[in-house]
Design an enzyme around this catalytic site. Structure first.
Site, PDB file in Angstrom:
ATOM      1  N   ASP A  18      55.912  61.584 -68.913  1.00  9.93           N
ATOM      2  CA  ASP A  18      55.405  62.365 -70.047  1.00  9.93           C
ATOM      3  C   ASP A  18      56.360  63.515 -70.389  1.00  9.93           C
ATOM      4  O   ASP A  18      56.770  64.262 -69.507  1.00  9.93           O
ATOM      5  CB  ASP A  18      54.032  62.914 -69.639  1.00  9.93           C
ATOM      6  CG  ASP A  18      53.234  63.461 -70.794  1.00  9.93           C
ATOM      7  OD1 ASP A  18      53.836  63.833 -71.821  1.00  9.93           O
ATOM      8  OD2 ASP A  18      52.012  63.528 -70.654  1.00  9.93           O
ATOM      9  N   HIS A  20      55.700  65.878 -73.008  1.00 14.40           N
ATOM     10  CA  HIS A  20      55.056  66.939 -73.807  1.00 14.40           C
ATOM     11  C   HIS A  20      55.167  68.280 -73.079  1.00 14.40           C
ATOM     12  O   HIS A  20      54.525  68.485 -72.056  1.00 14.40           O
ATOM     13  CB  HIS A  20      53.585  66.586 -74.055  1.00 14.40           C
ATOM     14  CG  HIS A  20      53.393  65.389 -74.923  1.00 14.40           C
ATOM     15  ND1 HIS A  20      53.297  64.117 -74.423  1.00 14.40           N
ATOM     16  CD2 HIS A  20      53.294  65.282 -76.270  1.00 14.40           C
ATOM     17  CE1 HIS A  20      53.139  63.261 -75.425  1.00 14.40           C
ATOM     18  NE2 HIS A  20      53.130  63.937 -76.562  1.00 14.40           N
TER      19      HIS A  20
HETATM   20  C1  B12 Z   1      54.147  67.361 -80.249  1.00 12.89           C
HETATM   21  C2  B12 Z   1      53.680  65.996 -79.794  1.00 12.89           C
HETATM   22  C3  B12 Z   1      54.651  65.099 -79.360  1.00 12.89           C
HETATM   23  C4  B12 Z   1      56.133  65.441 -79.262  1.00 12.89           C
HETATM   24  C5  B12 Z   1      56.365  66.201 -77.922  1.00 12.89           C
HETATM   25  C6  B12 Z   1      57.510  67.187 -78.042  1.00 12.89           C
HETATM   26  C7  B12 Z   1      57.639  67.955 -76.741  1.00 12.89           C
HETATM   27  N1  B12 Z   1      58.816  67.856 -76.142  1.00 12.89           N
HETATM   28  O1  B12 Z   1      56.708  68.585 -76.272  1.00 12.89           O
HETATM   29  C8  B12 Z   1      56.791  64.032 -79.287  1.00 12.89           C
HETATM   30  C9  B12 Z   1      57.065  63.641 -80.724  1.00 12.89           C
HETATM   31  C10 B12 Z   1      58.057  63.869 -78.468  1.00 12.89           C
HETATM   32  C11 B12 Z   1      55.640  63.180 -78.747  1.00 12.89           C
HETATM   33  C12 B12 Z   1      55.826  61.946 -78.166  1.00 12.89           C
HETATM   34  C13 B12 Z   1      54.787  61.120 -77.784  1.00 12.89           C
HETATM   35  N2  B12 Z   1      53.478  61.326 -77.963  1.00 12.89           N
HETATM   36 CO1  B12 Z   1      52.760  63.034 -78.569  1.00 12.89          CO
HETATM   37  N3  B12 Z   1      51.916  64.469 -79.338  1.00 12.89           N
HETATM   38  C14 B12 Z   1      52.292  65.653 -79.765  1.00 12.89           C
HETATM   39  C15 B12 Z   1      51.115  66.464 -80.339  1.00 12.89           C
HETATM   40  C16 B12 Z   1      51.192  66.359 -81.873  1.00 12.89           C
HETATM   41  C17 B12 Z   1      51.038  67.939 -79.958  1.00 12.89           C
HETATM   42  C18 B12 Z   1      51.129  68.233 -78.460  1.00 12.89           C
HETATM   43  C19 B12 Z   1      51.265  69.728 -78.289  1.00 12.89           C
HETATM   44  O2  B12 Z   1      52.364  70.237 -78.147  1.00 12.89           O
HETATM   45  N4  B12 Z   1      50.122  70.445 -78.353  1.00 12.89           N
HETATM   46  C20 B12 Z   1      50.113  71.916 -78.300  1.00 12.89           C
HETATM   47  C21 B12 Z   1      49.817  72.392 -76.858  1.00 12.89           C
HETATM   48  C22 B12 Z   1      49.711  73.917 -76.834  1.00 12.89           C
HETATM   49  O3  B12 Z   1      48.570  71.874 -76.474  1.00 12.89           O
HETATM   50  P1  B12 Z   1      48.376  70.884 -75.252  1.00 12.89           P
HETATM   51  O4  B12 Z   1      49.635  70.169 -74.973  1.00 12.89           O
HETATM   52  O5  B12 Z   1      47.144  70.104 -75.495  1.00 12.89           O
HETATM   53  O6  B12 Z   1      48.140  71.880 -73.998  1.00 12.89           O
HETATM   54  C23 B12 Z   1      46.999  72.727 -73.934  1.00 12.89           C
HETATM   55  C24 B12 Z   1      45.781  72.046 -73.293  1.00 12.89           C
HETATM   56  O7  B12 Z   1      45.799  70.651 -73.327  1.00 12.89           O
HETATM   57  C25 B12 Z   1      45.733  72.589 -71.910  1.00 12.89           C
HETATM   58  N5  B12 Z   1      46.429  71.858 -70.841  1.00 12.89           N
HETATM   59  C26 B12 Z   1      47.445  70.994 -70.887  1.00 12.89           C
HETATM   60  N6  B12 Z   1      47.784  70.615 -69.661  1.00 12.89           N
HETATM   61  C27 B12 Z   1      46.990  71.282 -68.790  1.00 12.89           C
HETATM   62  C28 B12 Z   1      46.921  71.276 -67.408  1.00 12.89           C
HETATM   63  C29 B12 Z   1      45.981  72.089 -66.758  1.00 12.89           C
HETATM   64  C30 B12 Z   1      45.885  72.078 -65.274  1.00 12.89           C
HETATM   65  C31 B12 Z   1      45.104  72.908 -67.525  1.00 12.89           C
HETATM   66  C32 B12 Z   1      44.105  73.781 -66.869  1.00 12.89           C
HETATM   67  C33 B12 Z   1      45.169  72.897 -68.925  1.00 12.89           C
HETATM   68  C34 B12 Z   1      46.103  72.090 -69.537  1.00 12.89           C
HETATM   69  O8  B12 Z   1      46.323  73.868 -71.992  1.00 12.89           O
HETATM   70  C35 B12 Z   1      47.355  73.853 -72.990  1.00 12.89           C
HETATM   71  C36 B12 Z   1      47.368  75.224 -73.653  1.00 12.89           C
HETATM   72  O9  B12 Z   1      46.113  75.522 -74.239  1.00 12.89           O
HETATM   73  C37 B12 Z   1      49.894  65.688 -79.740  1.00 12.89           C
HETATM   74  C38 B12 Z   1      48.611  65.697 -80.596  1.00 12.89           C
HETATM   75  C39 B12 Z   1      47.814  66.956 -80.366  1.00 12.89           C
HETATM   76  N7  B12 Z   1      47.367  67.523 -81.438  1.00 12.89           N
HETATM   77  O10 B12 Z   1      47.624  67.379 -79.229  1.00 12.89           O
HETATM   78  C40 B12 Z   1      50.464  64.284 -79.580  1.00 12.89           C
HETATM   79  C41 B12 Z   1      49.926  63.345 -78.473  1.00 12.89           C
HETATM   80  C42 B12 Z   1      49.716  64.134 -77.198  1.00 12.89           C
HETATM   81  N8  B12 Z   1      51.000  62.383 -78.298  1.00 12.89           N
HETATM   82  C43 B12 Z   1      50.555  61.209 -78.096  1.00 12.89           C
HETATM   83  C44 B12 Z   1      51.383  60.074 -77.847  1.00 12.89           C
HETATM   84  C45 B12 Z   1      50.677  58.737 -77.746  1.00 12.89           C
HETATM   85  C46 B12 Z   1      52.770  60.184 -77.741  1.00 12.89           C
HETATM   86  C47 B12 Z   1      53.752  59.051 -77.455  1.00 12.89           C
HETATM   87  C48 B12 Z   1      53.327  58.087 -76.334  1.00 12.89           C
HETATM   88  C49 B12 Z   1      53.992  58.343 -78.784  1.00 12.89           C
HETATM   89  C50 B12 Z   1      54.884  57.131 -78.697  1.00 12.89           C
HETATM   90  N9  B12 Z   1      54.262  55.968 -78.833  1.00 12.89           N
HETATM   91  O11 B12 Z   1      56.045  57.250 -78.475  1.00 12.89           O
HETATM   92  C51 B12 Z   1      55.037  59.820 -77.099  1.00 12.89           C
HETATM   93  C52 B12 Z   1      55.163  60.055 -75.577  1.00 12.89           C
HETATM   94  C53 B12 Z   1      56.546  60.406 -75.191  1.00 12.89           C
HETATM   95  C54 B12 Z   1      56.599  60.883 -73.769  1.00 12.89           C
HETATM   96  N10 B12 Z   1      57.408  60.265 -72.944  1.00 12.89           N
HETATM   97  O12 B12 Z   1      55.891  61.805 -73.400  1.00 12.89           O
HETATM   98  C55 B12 Z   1      49.047  61.147 -78.122  1.00 12.89           C
HETATM   99  C56 B12 Z   1      48.431  60.944 -76.731  1.00 12.89           C
HETATM  100  C57 B12 Z   1      47.276  59.970 -76.823  1.00 12.89           C
HETATM  101  C58 B12 Z   1      46.329  60.009 -75.674  1.00 12.89           C
HETATM  102  N11 B12 Z   1      46.522  60.722 -74.583  1.00 12.89           N
HETATM  103  O13 B12 Z   1      45.331  59.365 -75.822  1.00 12.89           O
HETATM  104  C59 B12 Z   1      48.663  62.444 -78.835  1.00 12.89           C
HETATM  105  C60 B12 Z   1      47.311  63.047 -78.425  1.00 12.89           C
HETATM  106  C61 B12 Z   1      48.660  62.123 -80.369  1.00 12.89           C
HETATM  107  C62 B12 Z   1      47.531  61.238 -80.760  1.00 12.89           C
HETATM  108  N12 B12 Z   1      46.422  61.756 -81.285  1.00 12.89           N
HETATM  109  O14 B12 Z   1      47.615  60.054 -80.599  1.00 12.89           O
HETATM  110  N13 B12 Z   1      54.467  63.789 -78.948  1.00 12.89           N
END
Ligand code: B12
Length: 151
Positions: A18, A20
């Site tokens: 992953d 992200h």
């Molecule tokens: C930006 C993004 C990308 C970027 C990542 C860039 C980078 N280097 O970070 C790129 C374009 C590369 C990408 C690729 C992929 N992505 Co993407 N991506 C996103 C997106 C739009 C935003 C993620 C993000 O940055 N969120 C902002 C941060 C602040 O939030 P967060 O990550 O959720 O973290 C917060 C909480 O989750 C929590 N949290 C997170 N981890 C932890 C751990 C603990 C212990 C705790 C307490 C809390 C916690 O706290 C954080 C802060 O509040 C999401 C959709 C979304 N809206 O979430 C999809 C998403 C995560 N991606 C998805 C997918 C499928 C992929 C790919 C597999 C797509 C593909 N087929 O290639 C690839 C995977 C590549 C890889 N090897 O990882 C899916 C995952 C689906 C699922 N899990 O069911 C999502 C949900 C999009 C969707 N709706 O389908 N992605």
């Protein structure tokens, strides 16, 4: 305002293949601002890398992040890996833990069965994670902080 007197070490990283990075970057900054020592292993971290870092830094907590939908596969045997390295730490996992994630309670059970102490969804704020760490690591709030927190 987040209180400032935590002296505990947490190991943080994104497991598996992953990539992200945004979530853990935000968590790292919030945890550091709260006074925690944060070892951020970054993205694409293996189970062994988590365990080795937790052992080396004598971590109080190991926090795993996963966004891309493969957390269940990536975490098979995670607790056993920690145990094999002699790690005794609180374990959390959070993020987008299952594809779709229709029923989070089911997801929570899956990861609790894998041995995680707490399971968080993608709506989790850094403050919620910090509050959980405070409880689990028994980090006291000083009178000074109580004033800051309640004002
Ligand atoms: C930006 C993004 C990308 C970027 C990542 C860039 C980078 N280097 O970070 C790129 C374009 C590369 C990408 C690729 C992929 N992505 Co993407 N991506 C996103 C997106 C739009 C935003 C993620 C993000 O940055 N969120 C902002 C941060 C602040 O939030 P967060 O990550 O959720 O973290 C917060 C909480 O989750 C929590 N949290 C997170 N981890 C932890 C751990 C603990 C212990 C705790 C307490 C809390 C916690 O706290 C954080 C802060 O509040 C999401 C959709 C979304 N809206 O979430 C999809 C998403 C995560 N991606 C998805 C997918 C499928 C992929 C790919 C597999 C797509 C593909 N087929 O290639 C690839 C995977 C590549 C890889 N090897 O990882 C899916 C995952 C689906 C699922 N899990 O069911 C999502 C949900 C999009 C969707 N709706 O389908 N992605």
């Amino acid at each position: 305002m987040i209180p400032h007197t935590m002296s505990r070490t947490v190991v943080l990283g994104v497991i598996g293949s992953d990539a992200h990075v945004v979530g853990i970057t935000i968590l790292e900054q919030a945890f550091s601002a709260a006074g925690l020592t944060v070892i951020n292993l970054g993205v694409q971290t293996s189970q062994a890398e988590f365990a080795e870092a937790a052992d080396r830094h004598d971590a109080d907590a190991v926090l795993v992040s996963s966004l891309y939908g493969h957390a269940e596969q990536d975490c098979q045997g995670f607790q056993e890996t920690l145990e094999a390295h002699g790690v005794d730490a609180v374990t959390y996992i959070g993020g987008n833990l299952a594809v779709g994630q229709d029923d989070f309670e089911e997801t929570r059970e899956t990861f609790e069965d894998l041995g995680f102490d707490r399971v968080f969804d993608a709506e989790t704020s850094p403050e919620e994670a910090i509050a959980a760490l405070r409880r689990d690591l028994r980090i006291p709030i000083t009178d000074q902080e109580r004033v800051t927190v309640t004002s």
